[in-house]
Design a protein around this motif. Sequence first.
Motif: not given
Length: 366
Positions: A189-212
């Motif tokens: 689960l940890e690997i998934y939440l850090n590896q998966i692509y969320y769009g707009n150049g954001a990989y992982g849930v933390e980067a996605a949170s910052q981007v959106y």
Amino acid sequence: MNIKKSFQGSSHSPRRRVKKRSIRKKILNRKTLLLLTVFFWFSIIAAFGAVTMLILEHSKDLPGLTVMKNYKPSLITTIYDRNDEVVAEYFVEKRILRKLEAIPNKMILATLSIEDDNFFEHHGIDLWGIARAAFVNIRSGSVVQGGSTITQQVAKILFLTPERTFARKIKETLLSFRIEQNFSKNEILEIYLNQIYYGNGAYGVEAASQVYFEKGVGELSTAEMALLAGLPKGPNNYSPFKSPEAAMKRRRIVIRRMEELEYITPAEARQAESETLVTASRVKTKNHTPYFSEHIRRYLAKKYGSTSLYREGLKVYTTMDLGWQIAAQNALETGLEITDRRLGWRGPTGWISPGEEEIDWDKINP
């Protein structure tokens, strides 16, 4: 002579003929049953053999799990000034690594509710989940839920290509079983939440949170977490920047699924559904120190190599003061504007006709 008795004793009596037919019928039924039984077991053995051959064939070139055991995703290299203000970032994939303990439980539950609610029960493949997803998708008339487990998605993004072929699906299944045997559910689960692509150049849930939303994942509301959880299925289709209506619809599906699974209360669900969508600005931050940043980039590339620069998430602290630098550049720009206004427009030095073969420079520069 007793005619009745004589007839009953005859070999041609109807009763004996019926008895013989009954015996033959029983023999035929037994033979048919035997043949069906043999055919059934032959089919089972043939199917088992075919599956075994497929497994053996596709197991030959399966990748090892070293990548997961030594999981080191591509991270952002960040340049800081002397006050720890961000000056510049360099990366191939915009990712900020987070341990599972640092990710809110509600964010994890939102992800599980829409991606793989049986994650902690299955062993890599969820047949019931596949059947349920198919039913939900048929009922809704669109792809609302996916049949792949989180383990399958990890196997695909780490080891396989995105092509949709039968051979790749077999490899994905075999890898999923192997992953489940060698890693804990929390590790997967940890690997998934850090590896998966969320769009707009954001990989992982933390980067996605910052981007959106321009804030850490720990600061998100239930509605914001639900929106992020719904993005991996179709980052471009459900992007709140590109398609806010589709993003809200997807968010509502995640929230209702969380309510069905009792991850949130009905009151929390209604509150999350009514929350207004507020996203970060899409305007990129201006690089106020392009020459300085480029000098640091070249230095890092020469000293540590491009792989370290763009993939290993270096933290680089410099002596520059970003506030002073911005003030100096603003003063320079203001001075240039004042000088330009004072001198005014002096007109062109001269004109050159494109059709002239020989140019009379004396006329142009008297």
